[in-house]
Motif scaffolding. Sequence first.
Motif, PDB file in Angstrom:
ATOM      1  N   VAL A 139     -36.465   1.403  83.389  1.00  0.00           N
ATOM      2  CA  VAL A 139     -37.060   2.206  84.461  1.00  0.00           C
ATOM      3  C   VAL A 139     -36.033   2.593  85.514  1.00  0.00           C
ATOM      4  CG1 VAL A 139     -37.871   0.216  85.812  1.00  0.00           C
ATOM      5  CG2 VAL A 139     -39.033   2.396  86.028  1.00  0.00           C
ATOM      6  N   GLN A 140     -35.158   1.651  85.900  1.00  0.00           N
ATOM      7  CA  GLN A 140     -34.205   1.953  86.964  1.00  0.00           C
ATOM      8  C   GLN A 140     -33.056   2.822  86.471  1.00  0.00           C
ATOM      9  OE1 GLN A 140     -33.305  -2.027  88.424  1.00  0.00           O
ATOM     10  NE2 GLN A 140     -34.858  -1.835  90.010  1.00  0.00           N
ATOM     11  N   GLY A 141     -32.693   2.665  85.213  1.00  0.00           N
ATOM     12  CA  GLY A 141     -31.594   3.453  84.688  1.00  0.00           C
ATOM     13  C   GLY A 141     -31.988   4.843  84.248  1.00  0.00           C
ATOM     14  N   LEU A 142     -33.190   4.956  83.689  1.00  0.00           N
ATOM     15  CA  LEU A 142     -33.603   6.241  83.122  1.00  0.00           C
ATOM     16  C   LEU A 142     -34.424   7.105  84.068  1.00  0.00           C
ATOM     17  CD1 LEU A 142     -34.673   5.349  79.450  1.00  0.00           C
ATOM     18  CD2 LEU A 142     -32.594   6.518  80.203  1.00  0.00           C
ATOM     19  N   LEU A 143     -35.122   6.474  85.016  1.00  0.00           N
ATOM     20  CA  LEU A 143     -36.131   7.228  85.761  1.00  0.00           C
ATOM     21  C   LEU A 143     -35.558   8.442  86.484  1.00  0.00           C
ATOM     22  CD1 LEU A 143     -39.090   7.442  86.510  1.00  0.00           C
ATOM     23  CD2 LEU A 143     -38.643   6.051  88.519  1.00  0.00           C
ATOM     24  N   LEU A 144     -34.444   8.268  87.205  1.00  0.00           N
ATOM     25  CA  LEU A 144     -33.903   9.396  87.967  1.00  0.00           C
ATOM     26  C   LEU A 144     -33.439  10.522  87.049  1.00  0.00           C
ATOM     27  CD1 LEU A 144     -31.973   7.531  90.798  1.00  0.00           C
ATOM     28  CD2 LEU A 144     -34.180   8.692  90.940  1.00  0.00           C
ATOM     29  N   PHE A 145     -32.927  10.172  85.863  1.00  0.00           N
ATOM     30  CA  PHE A 145     -32.541  11.207  84.903  1.00  0.00           C
ATOM     31  C   PHE A 145     -33.776  11.901  84.325  1.00  0.00           C
ATOM     32  CE2 PHE A 145     -28.833   8.361  84.820  1.00  0.00           C
ATOM     33  CZ  PHE A 145     -27.832   9.276  85.095  1.00  0.00           C
ATOM     34  N   LEU A 146     -34.838  11.114  84.092  1.00  0.00           N
ATOM     35  CA  LEU A 146     -36.093  11.715  83.626  1.00  0.00           C
ATOM     36  C   LEU A 146     -36.702  12.613  84.699  1.00  0.00           C
ATOM     37  CD1 LEU A 146     -37.740   8.659  81.812  1.00  0.00           C
ATOM     38  CD2 LEU A 146     -36.774  10.705  80.740  1.00  0.00           C
ATOM     39  N   VAL A 147     -36.586  12.184  85.959  1.00  0.00           N
ATOM     40  CA  VAL A 147     -37.073  13.018  87.063  1.00  0.00           C
ATOM     41  C   VAL A 147     -36.337  14.352  87.077  1.00  0.00           C
ATOM     42  CG1 VAL A 147     -37.143  13.239  89.582  1.00  0.00           C
ATOM     43  CG2 VAL A 147     -37.824  11.095  88.509  1.00  0.00           C
ATOM     44  N   ALA A 148     -35.028  14.303  86.876  1.00  0.00           N
ATOM     45  CA  ALA A 148     -34.237  15.538  86.844  1.00  0.00           C
ATOM     46  C   ALA A 148     -34.645  16.424  85.676  1.00  0.00           C
ATOM     47  CB  ALA A 148     -32.751  15.202  86.752  1.00  0.00           C
ATOM     48  N   TYR A 149     -34.983  15.805  84.545  1.00  0.00           N
ATOM     49  CA  TYR A 149     -35.375  16.579  83.352  1.00  0.00           C
ATOM     50  C   TYR A 149     -36.768  17.180  83.508  1.00  0.00           C
ATOM     51  CZ  TYR A 149     -36.718  17.586  78.524  1.00  0.00           C
ATOM     52  OH  TYR A 149     -37.162  18.202  77.377  1.00  0.00           O
ATOM     53  N   PHE A 150     -37.745  16.341  83.840  1.00  0.00           N
ATOM     54  CA  PHE A 150     -39.130  16.813  83.922  1.00  0.00           C
ATOM     55  C   PHE A 150     -39.401  17.633  85.185  1.00  0.00           C
ATOM     56  CE2 PHE A 150     -39.997  13.039  81.129  1.00  0.00           C
ATOM     57  CZ  PHE A 150     -40.453  13.763  80.035  1.00  0.00           C
ATOM     58  N   GLY A 151     -38.562  17.438  86.224  1.00  0.00           N
ATOM     59  CA  GLY A 151     -38.805  18.141  87.481  1.00  0.00           C
ATOM     60  C   GLY A 151     -37.988  19.408  87.656  1.00  0.00           C
ATOM     61  N   ASN A 152     -37.266  19.821  86.622  1.00  0.00           N
ATOM     62  CA  ASN A 152     -36.413  21.008  86.741  1.00  0.00           C
ATOM     63  C   ASN A 152     -37.229  22.238  87.143  1.00  0.00           C
ATOM     64  OD1 ASN A 152     -33.817  22.389  86.389  1.00  0.00           O
ATOM     65  ND2 ASN A 152     -34.843  23.398  84.672  1.00  0.00           N
ATOM     66  N   VAL A 153     -36.744  22.948  88.177  1.00  0.00           N
ATOM     67  CA  VAL A 153     -37.452  24.120  88.716  1.00  0.00           C
ATOM     68  C   VAL A 153     -36.666  25.387  88.384  1.00  0.00           C
ATOM     69  CG1 VAL A 153     -38.285  25.260  90.810  1.00  0.00           C
ATOM     70  CG2 VAL A 153     -38.404  22.762  90.605  1.00  0.00           C
ATOM     71  N   ASN A 154     -37.349  26.367  87.839  1.00  0.00           N
ATOM     72  CA  ASN A 154     -36.723  27.659  87.547  1.00  0.00           C
ATOM     73  C   ASN A 154     -36.889  28.594  88.747  1.00  0.00           C
ATOM     74  OD1 ASN A 154     -35.924  27.076  84.829  1.00  0.00           O
ATOM     75  ND2 ASN A 154     -38.062  27.346  84.191  1.00  0.00           N
ATOM     76  N   GLY A 186     -40.328  -0.486  88.759  1.00  0.00           N
ATOM     77  CA  GLY A 186     -40.597   0.919  89.058  1.00  0.00           C
ATOM     78  C   GLY A 186     -41.225   1.062  90.426  1.00  0.00           C
ATOM     79  N   VAL A 187     -42.167   0.170  90.731  1.00  0.00           N
ATOM     80  CA  VAL A 187     -42.843   0.201  92.030  1.00  0.00           C
ATOM     81  C   VAL A 187     -41.912  -0.267  93.144  1.00  0.00           C
ATOM     82  CG1 VAL A 187     -44.669  -0.911  93.371  1.00  0.00           C
ATOM     83  CG2 VAL A 187     -45.168   0.001  91.102  1.00  0.00           C
ATOM     84  N   SER A 188     -41.226  -1.406  92.945  1.00  0.00           N
ATOM     85  CA  SER A 188     -40.413  -1.976  94.021  1.00  0.00           C
ATOM     86  C   SER A 188     -39.189  -1.125  94.346  1.00  0.00           C
ATOM     87  CB  SER A 188     -39.969  -3.396  93.653  1.00  0.00           C
ATOM     88  OG  SER A 188     -39.145  -3.388  92.501  1.00  0.00           O
ATOM     89  N   THR A 189     -38.681  -0.387  93.352  1.00  0.00           N
ATOM     90  CA  THR A 189     -37.467   0.405  93.574  1.00  0.00           C
ATOM     91  C   THR A 189     -37.763   1.828  94.018  1.00  0.00           C
ATOM     92  OG1 THR A 189     -36.345  -0.877  91.856  1.00  0.00           O
ATOM     93  CG2 THR A 189     -35.288   1.164  92.540  1.00  0.00           C
ATOM     94  N   PHE A 190     -38.817   2.435  93.482  1.00  0.00           N
ATOM     95  CA  PHE A 190     -39.011   3.868  93.683  1.00  0.00           C
ATOM     96  C   PHE A 190     -40.257   4.252  94.485  1.00  0.00           C
ATOM     97  CE2 PHE A 190     -36.575   3.458  89.708  1.00  0.00           C
ATOM     98  CZ  PHE A 190     -35.463   4.211  90.031  1.00  0.00           C
TER      99      PHE A 190
END
Length: 532
Positions: free
Chosen positions: A163-178, A28-32
């Motif tokens: 972490v590498q497979g899910l993180l960007l999708f989780l970012v898209a889910y938790f970071g969604n802006v209305n 998670g640290v080394s990639t993101f």
Amino acid sequence: MSKLSKLSLKEKIGYALGDGAANIAWRGVSTFLFIYYTDVFGLSPAIVGVLFLVARFSDGISDILMGVIGDRTKSKYGKFRPWILWTAIPLGVVLSLLFTAPDLSSSGKIVYVYVTYILFTLIYTANNIPYGALMAVMTGDDKERTSLGSFRMVGAFAGGMIVQGLLLFLVAYFGNVNNDIRVDKLGDEKFRVEVLAMDNVSNANIKTEAGIATFVWENNVSGKNEMTHGKSFAMKSGEKYTFIVEGESNLEVDNISIINQKAGYSKSIYLLSVFLIIFMLFTFYSTKERVMPPETQKNNFLKDFKDLIGNRPWLVLLIVGLLFNVYNSIKQGIVVIYFTHYLNDQLLAATYLIGLMLASIGGAMVTTYLSKRLGKKKLFIYALIFSSLTNALLVFCGPNNIVVIFILGLVSEFASAIFPTLFFVMLGDAADYSEFKNSRRATGLIYSAGSFATKFGGGIAGAIIGFVLVAFNYDGQDAASITGAIPGIVMLMSWIPAIVAVLAACLMFFYPLDQKKMNIITTELNARREDV
């Protein structure tokens, strides 16, 4: 097989989960973390590169100290297992702090990242050196240890895949802006998209749900106005942002997503940190220590250190481990930047990273078989050369060569998964060699090489990434500078790390323990232990 040798399937799986947890943190640290610090937190690549190098260099002292402390720890749980228990929760907490971006001044941000990052490396050291040393005391048989090493790396790559497979999708889910979004059709597959910001977002990313359509600024507000599959920009509440979008038919408001990268990263890491803690605790409760130092051995740091410096296998592994970690860390650290700014598709990086982890699991699973056929030393050299040459071919790939990029990346990663699998097994061999030669065993001190090589190698890699990007004037929050830095990004993805791996292969020729020598050492040590 000696009673000190046989391990159950449950114990091997339990041990593997520990590296799964560690890799949630480490990968998670080394990639993101680099792209998070530059594109989200707003730090320059030079500052981040120096941070990585300085913090990791200090690890040399802390790694040795932790190895000494581990060897001298006495508890009802053993020497190394209790550290896994004691550090599980602190490691999860400090990982979350790394991906938390408080609203601070420029100097305040620098202080924050230095404090939290150095704290992370210290806690990771206190966790990972005892975890690595635990492998060498769970069994006294080098072949059984190779099997355990394969399980460990499968767990490591599975944790990395999480972490590498899910993180960007989780970012898209938790970071969604209305936001208030308006879409006007201008022609066939061409639309005008207007966004009225409802909140202040320092690093927002807009793209279509399918990720196919291209965006350009209607008013060319960013200097260079290249056509890309999404746009990253800072939003101010009440401001309007307008784009011309092409490439998808029947585009509607519901097909457009705007992601708050800052909130998305933080909430995603918080969730993954919980799984890290759970996996670590399972490792603690499912493993057992069996191999102890000779009963006549007395604590003597100077003697242990003298034996360590005279341990030729350990010295070779220390340097080779440092180099292959630089190689792997450059490859990992540039992936998201490469896919975001060269291929213009950040979420595709998640698919690529999942593919890399699957290839890594495959590489780890065949390591035991291949090492029996070739021996650890030869296999290590062959894997280094093959992986590096394959990776170097990425320099010839353009943004449209997606299939070729995936094939080269996966093949290279399959071979590179063999490095860490063999490395930690061979550190156990180096510990056996020390006991065979000197009748003394300092397992924790020897395994400090593994942690040092991993962390300092990652630090050198981060510095290399930072300095190369600075040389090409990269600014993660400025579209024009990103375009100018593309050649540097491609170099970091291809031939720069390959040179490092070839150098590691050359040095591996000096490793003195072949399989014939290890058979003699293992037989002799098992005989000594059973005579006690």
